[in-house]
Design a protein around this motif. Structure first.
Motif, PDB file in Angstrom:
ATOM      1  N   CYS A 136      35.385  17.780  41.090  1.00 50.91           N
ATOM      2  CA  CYS A 136      35.819  19.224  41.694  1.00 50.91           C
ATOM      3  C   CYS A 136      34.742  19.661  42.377  1.00 50.91           C
ATOM      4  O   CYS A 136      33.576  19.385  42.128  1.00 50.91           O
ATOM      5  CB  CYS A 136      35.994  20.415  40.494  1.00 50.91           C
ATOM      6  N   ASP A 137      34.921  20.542  43.479  1.00 53.84           N
ATOM      7  CA  ASP A 137      33.917  21.183  44.071  1.00 53.84           C
ATOM      8  C   ASP A 137      33.351  22.236  43.265  1.00 53.84           C
ATOM      9  O   ASP A 137      33.704  23.455  43.082  1.00 53.84           O
ATOM     10  CB  ASP A 137      34.018  21.687  45.477  1.00 53.84           C
ATOM     11  N   TRP A 138      32.132  21.975  42.509  1.00 55.19           N
ATOM     12  CA  TRP A 138      31.818  22.907  41.596  1.00 55.19           C
ATOM     13  C   TRP A 138      31.094  24.094  42.044  1.00 55.19           C
ATOM     14  O   TRP A 138      30.991  25.391  41.361  1.00 55.19           O
ATOM     15  CB  TRP A 138      30.801  22.143  40.445  1.00 55.19           C
ATOM     16  N   ASN A 139      30.685  24.187  43.419  1.00 55.10           N
ATOM     17  CA  ASN A 139      30.148  25.269  43.887  1.00 55.10           C
ATOM     18  C   ASN A 139      31.190  26.347  43.951  1.00 55.10           C
ATOM     19  O   ASN A 139      31.052  27.571  44.259  1.00 55.10           O
ATOM     20  CB  ASN A 139      29.568  24.859  45.333  1.00 55.10           C
ATOM     21  N   ARG A 140      32.566  25.897  44.033  1.00 57.57           N
ATOM     22  CA  ARG A 140      33.640  26.820  44.167  1.00 57.57           C
ATOM     23  C   ARG A 140      34.112  27.642  43.034  1.00 57.57           C
ATOM     24  O   ARG A 140      35.170  28.152  42.720  1.00 57.57           O
ATOM     25  CB  ARG A 140      34.659  26.242  44.996  1.00 57.57           C
ATOM     26  N   THR A 141      33.414  27.335  41.967  1.00 59.01           N
ATOM     27  CA  THR A 141      34.214  27.569  40.530  1.00 59.01           C
ATOM     28  C   THR A 141      34.445  29.155  40.630  1.00 59.01           C
ATOM     29  O   THR A 141      33.519  29.908  40.848  1.00 59.01           O
ATOM     30  CB  THR A 141      32.939  27.352  39.393  1.00 59.01           C
ATOM     31  N   ARG A 142      35.679  29.476  40.290  1.00 56.69           N
ATOM     32  CA  ARG A 142      36.269  30.778  40.242  1.00 56.69           C
ATOM     33  C   ARG A 142      36.476  31.263  39.070  1.00 56.69           C
ATOM     34  O   ARG A 142      37.036  30.347  38.085  1.00 56.69           O
ATOM     35  CB  ARG A 142      37.133  31.289  41.164  1.00 56.69           C
ATOM     36  N   PHE A 143      36.539  32.688  38.720  1.00 52.09           N
ATOM     37  CA  PHE A 143      36.982  33.082  37.609  1.00 52.09           C
ATOM     38  C   PHE A 143      37.719  34.359  37.984  1.00 52.09           C
ATOM     39  O   PHE A 143      37.425  35.107  38.879  1.00 52.09           O
ATOM     40  CB  PHE A 143      35.932  33.654  36.654  1.00 52.09           C
ATOM     41  N   THR A 144      38.863  34.448  37.203  1.00 55.82           N
ATOM     42  CA  THR A 144      39.961  35.726  37.429  1.00 55.82           C
ATOM     43  C   THR A 144      39.557  37.061  37.544  1.00 55.82           C
ATOM     44  O   THR A 144      39.955  38.011  37.855  1.00 55.82           O
ATOM     45  CB  THR A 144      41.241  35.522  36.951  1.00 55.82           C
ATOM     46  N   MET A 145      38.142  37.281  36.676  1.00 60.82           N
ATOM     47  CA  MET A 145      37.636  38.522  36.963  1.00 60.82           C
ATOM     48  C   MET A 145      36.335  38.749  37.594  1.00 60.82           C
ATOM     49  O   MET A 145      35.621  39.420  37.384  1.00 60.82           O
ATOM     50  CB  MET A 145      37.620  39.021  35.421  1.00 60.82           C
ATOM     51  N   ASP A 146      35.981  37.632  38.450  1.00 58.35           N
ATOM     52  CA  ASP A 146      34.769  37.669  39.241  1.00 58.35           C
ATOM     53  C   ASP A 146      35.153  39.011  40.250  1.00 58.35           C
ATOM     54  O   ASP A 146      36.369  39.480  40.256  1.00 58.35           O
ATOM     55  CB  ASP A 146      34.980  36.579  40.239  1.00 58.35           C
ATOM     56  N   GLU A 147      34.271  39.741  40.658  1.00 53.50           N
ATOM     57  CA  GLU A 147      34.257  40.885  41.167  1.00 53.50           C
ATOM     58  C   GLU A 147      35.253  40.768  42.601  1.00 53.50           C
ATOM     59  O   GLU A 147      35.906  41.674  42.244  1.00 53.50           O
ATOM     60  CB  GLU A 147      32.708  41.175  41.983  1.00 53.50           C
ATOM     61  N   LYS A 148      34.871  39.837  43.268  1.00 51.94           N
ATOM     62  CA  LYS A 148      35.984  39.821  44.472  1.00 51.94           C
ATOM     63  C   LYS A 148      37.367  39.767  43.949  1.00 51.94           C
ATOM     64  O   LYS A 148      38.409  40.265  44.411  1.00 51.94           O
ATOM     65  CB  LYS A 148      35.581  38.789  45.413  1.00 51.94           C
ATOM     66  N   TYR A 149      37.578  38.632  43.055  1.00 49.86           N
ATOM     67  CA  TYR A 149      38.839  38.367  42.497  1.00 49.86           C
ATOM     68  C   TYR A 149      39.569  39.622  42.091  1.00 49.86           C
ATOM     69  O   TYR A 149      40.769  39.882  42.027  1.00 49.86           O
ATOM     70  CB  TYR A 149      38.739  37.447  41.708  1.00 49.86           C
ATOM     71  N   TYR A 150      38.779  40.363  40.956  1.00 44.35           N
ATOM     72  CA  TYR A 150      39.265  41.566  40.425  1.00 44.35           C
ATOM     73  C   TYR A 150      39.539  42.494  41.655  1.00 44.35           C
ATOM     74  O   TYR A 150      40.620  43.261  41.407  1.00 44.35           O
ATOM     75  CB  TYR A 150      38.111  42.311  39.498  1.00 44.35           C
TER      76      TYR A 150
END
Length: 871
Positions: A136-150
RNA sequence: GGGAGUUUAGCUCAGCUGGUUCAGAGCACCUGCCUUACAAGCAGGGGGUCACUGGUUCGAACCCAGUAACUCCCA
């Protein structure tokens, strides 16, 4: 340097994963290459790696590694899901263990605990994926409650609301009385349970007569507001329009008539409780019935119930049966098995309940999502899942997106004290809107307490991971993604909704292919689960068999969409395979310091030609397997290429006789072939293949098999492929004679071959090499006193040894003759069938004639042999 | 109750447009081998009424109809 005879995965895995990360091979930025993107199905943030993840992520890694080698800008985006119900449940549980009740905390305080928990456990699963080799491109790790995602989730809600696609409504929903939240239909699990069918007496008002109603839930009579019969039912026709008394409650309700009632079921009389049953609610609306909500949100009886107030629904069920019986109103109680809905999360019985919820209107949104799967713009593997997708999408219901939880994206709706609401991104914005909409209102505004369904955030995943709602640079490059690998269980929760969101927000499909993996089960076919304790710990497996071994084990028997019966034996097979390759490496590596300038031996010359032809053939086959997502076949074809073709035949053919050296030319050819094979192996076994690739030739710093080019197949030379078959059969013929006559492998033999057209002389040195033949003699006539075997019409002879047994040999030849004669007979039946000859295509006819000819030839040969022996 | 699918060797599965020497693979099993890359190995071998019953066809594991068993999804 001494290389151990057993491959030791641990050190190679740590070393090469660190190297790959350090060199940034998995990182992707847009460039002029075509993109190949996979977004990971985000696991629950606090989850632990289980066998399902292993299978799923192994497949994704195979796909992405191959794409990378084929020159695509490969980007595999990892991340995690906040999983509102599951995570909140875990936090509540943890707090309870510390003696803290959720209800004692403020929302802010609770969320602080939840974030703390998330930071502590979040990402463990991603670390585990690294052990598997996930690129995986670990620099791109996302979380569904990241600020932008939220923000994207909230904006989507507001957008759909403004488009009139989101509404607030009182609906019958699935209520989880333990979690005190609404559940979507998909979160309800129906189970077969043994319950009782209670037959209750409803007295007809103004008469001594009564009707009998059968129900599994007698406590709900507290909310009865009608009794319904089928209008065609002769038994009850005279009662239409009359009233009955609800037993115990003594409320008068109407008898209504509707087709909905099944005359066959129970007594043909249905009690109608609009507040506590989906279908009754529907009847209630149709006939304008009173709705009595007789239950609290925790499953106890409410004030409106009038009796048993505050008692639990199941306690009341028992009690009311006793009370009805005492009052002579219970006619009978029979055992009955039915299906009851349970909460997926808390495993308590779902209560249908009327409540105010937020819904997405799915009718129009879902149309492009249905069409583009049916017309294969988005392909499903295996395609059989299109059927259930179609069925679901055509009967799609509105999506209840509110959840009575705190952990998640809080619904951006603000309420006035007098019951109006305003949807806005912030309190300030809401206040402004309020001023213009309700100029006279002077009170405060209060945000909706509820959060959004987890899937309302994950349906945006393929867009939101690239911040696609706010900037174009990345999303326009990576989106649509290439393949999605997921479980069929979440086809409706997630896959369908991502497709819907894709068309709504990008006007485009989110991915081109969806590969559905099966469920990982144990050997007995049981689903692997924590409670059964039948799931091995993936990390322990990796420790025991190596990551490559486990990857191979997972893939060996898992065709798309079929469940995988997991057996550790498969990992063992994977480990053994790794070791086989390792030992091929040891052999070849040993030749490296042991070459000489000389002409290649005949058998080596033949071997290289054939092996290259074979490689080309297999590369073609593999590409085809991959195109069809037949991952296990691609693996099995690679497995056989390595084990059978490369190790058992090729290496044995080029192997120099004991004590002799290998010529440089063959060595160079062997290294090239090995490199190609390692490239083909790399998607399946990244660590082992890299380890060998780095050693087999001198490499520069920064080089890696990860970036090597996937071999391009040139058309295979058919002559070599066909001739080789005759060669292997000859070798097997010799081995069989040795076996049947107990001739040791060490004993050198003489091979005699009849001179004839199209001989195999080019293979003679190879046959000698593998059959331990000291000399091949060409003869003009059939030699006497010899064992013989036939390969594709050619006869081979080996002089008798002292162990020769005439009787045994005669029997063998006799059996062979009988078999061939029988075969000929069958072919002739076909060929003398007038209708076959006139109808079958020429090709098939020719083939049958060839069979006849070959069989006749063979019979002749066998007869001569038998005659010679019998003398 | 509604829908979909599956049934081929002991197990897991291929068999793609009906026709390639009386049906293939891997594993497991049996026999013989510590042969100087590998016993986590090598060589050889056995094993099938293609669920059942009919039909279509010159020809059926494959197409059609029915029966049975199992699985999954939905309510």
């Amino acid at each position: 340097m001494e290389i151990p005879s057993k491959y030791e995965p641990q050190s190679a895995e740590a070393k090469w994963y660190a190297y790959w990360l350090e060199k940034g091979f998995f990182n992707s930025v847009p460039d002029d290459r075509p993109a190949y993107t996979i977004v990971i199905p985000p696991p629950n943030v606090t989850g632990v790696l289980h066998m399902g993840h292993m299978l799923n992520n192994t497949i994704q890694d195979v796909l992405i590694r191959r794409a990378r080698m084929r020159g695509y800008n490969a980007c595999w985006v990892p991340g995690t899901d906040h999983a509102s119900i599951a995570t909140e449940a875990k936090v509540v549980q943890k707090l309870r263990a510390e003696g803290v009740k959720k209800s004692d905390l403020s929302r802010e305080a609770f969320l602080e605990h939840a974030w703390e928990w998330t930071h502590k456990h979040g990402g463990i699963i991603l670390e585990q994926l690294k052990k598997l080799g996930a690129s995986c491109d670990w620099n791109r790790t996302r979380f569904t409650m990241d600020e932008k995602y939220y923000e994207a989730v909230i904006d989507t809600f507001i957008d759909l609301y403004n488009k009139g696609k989101i509404y607030r409504g009182e609906r019958m929903i699935n209520w989880d009385p333990a979690a005190k939240t609404a559940l979507s239909d998909e979160e309800v699990i129906y189970k077969d349970v043994q319950s009782h069918l209670y037959h209750l007496k409803y007295q007809v008002v103004g008469s001594d007569a009564f009707i009998v109603v059968a129900t599994t839930r007698p406590e709900t009579i507290l909310g009865d507001t009608a009794v319904c019969v089928n209008p065609k039912d002769e038994r009850y026709k005279h009662l239409h329009g009359k009233k009955v008394m609800v037993p115990l409650v003594n409320r008068e309700v109407m008898i209504i008539a509707d087709d909905y009632v099944d005359m066959e079921f129970g007594t043909g009389c249905l009690k109608v409780t609009p507040a506590h049953d989906m279908n009754d609610f529907m009847l209630g609306q149709k006939y304008q019935l009173e709705i009595i909500n007789m239950m609290n949100d925790d499953g106890t009886i409410s004030e409106a119930g009038g009796m048993y107030i505050g008692q639990d629904r199941f306690a009341v069920r028992k009690q009311i049966a006793l009370d009805l019986d005492a009052a002579g109103l219970l006619i009978k109680q029979e055992a009955y098995s039915n299906k009851v809905g349970y909460s997926e999360r808390t495993d308590v019985v779902i209560e249908p309940r009327l409540s105010m919820q937020w819904f997405v209107d799915m009718k129009d949104l879902s149309k492009p999502a249905l069409d583009n799967v049916m017309n294969d713009n988005i392909k499903f593997f295996p395609p059989k899942f299109k059927n259930s997708y179609k069925h679901w999408m055509e009967n799609i219901k509105d999506w209840c997106i509110s959840r009575q939880l705190w952990w998640g994206h809080q619904i951006p709706a603000y309420y006035t004290e007098d019951g109006h609401w305003i949807v806005a991104k912030s309190l300030e914005e809401a206040q402004e809107k309020c001023k213009s909409q309700y100029p006279d209102y002077t009170g405060g505004l209060k945000q909706d307490e509820d959060v959004l369904d987890t899937w309302f955030s994950s349906w945006l995943w393929p867009i939101a991971v690239f911040d696609g709602f706010y900037r174009e640079d990345e999303v326009s490059y990576y989106y649509p993604t290439a393949d999605l690998v997921t479980a069929p269980e979440i086809m409706f929760f997630w896959v369908a909704r991502m497709i819907i969101a894709g068309y709504e927000y990008r006007g485009e499909l989110p991915f081109k292919n969806v590969y559905y993996t099966g469920i990982v089960r144990d050997k007995q076919g049981r689903k692997m689960s924590k409670s059964l304790g039948n799931s091995p710990d993936p990390l322990v497996l990796i420790d025991q068999y190596g990551a490559d071994g486990v990857r191979v084990g997972m893939l060996l028997s898992s065709p798309a969409g079929n469940d995988l019966l997991f057996d550790e034996g498969l990992c063992e097979q994977g480990r053994n395979f790794a070791n086989k390759i390792w030992n091929a490496f040891r052999l070849v590596n040993g030749w490296g310091e042991n070459t000489e300038k000389a002409k290649p031996r005949g058998s080596a010359l033949v071997a290289v030609q054939w092996m290259n032809a074979r490689l080309n053939q297999v590369i073609d086959q593999l590409n085809d397997d991959y195109d069809k997502f037949r991952m296990n076949e691609a693996l099995m074809n690679t497995y056989k290429l390595v084990w059978d073709d490369f190790c058992a035949w090729y290496l044995e053919m080029v192997k120099p006789p004991y004590g002799e050296k290998l010529d440089e030319e063959t060595y160079a050819a062997t290294i090239e072939i090995f490199e190609k094979i390692l490239t083909l192996l790399h998607p399946f076994m990244p660590f082992l293949s890299e380890e060998i690739w780095q050693t087999i030739r001198v490499r520069q710093e920064g080089e890696s098999l990860c970036l090597a080019q996937w071999p391009v197949a040139i058309p295979a030379d058919e002559n070599w492929l066909n001739g080789f078959e005759a060669f292997t059969e000859s070798v097997i013929g010799i081995r069989n004679i040795r076996k049947d006559n107990a001739i040791a492998n060490k004993e050198k033999l003489v091979l005699k071959v009849l001179k004839q057209d199209g001989d195999l002389s080019v293979y003679h040195t190879a046959i000698e090499h593998l059959g331990n033949i000291e000399a091949t003699e060409m003869c003009d006539e059939k030699p006497a006193a010899c064992y013989s075997f036939i390969v594709k019409g050619r006869e081979f002879f080996i002089p008798f040894t002292e162990k020769f047994d005439v009787t045994a040999e005669l029997k063998k030849l006799g059996d062979d003759l009988a078999y061939t004669e029988d075969f000929l007979q069958k072919v002739r039946v076909k060929l003398t069938n007038e209708r076959f000859v006139s109808n079958a295509p020429q090709q098939v006819l020719d083939l049958e004639r060839k069979k006849e000819e070959d069989a006749m030839h063979k019979i002749e040969l066998l007869k001569t042999q038998i005659a010679a022996l019998a003398k």
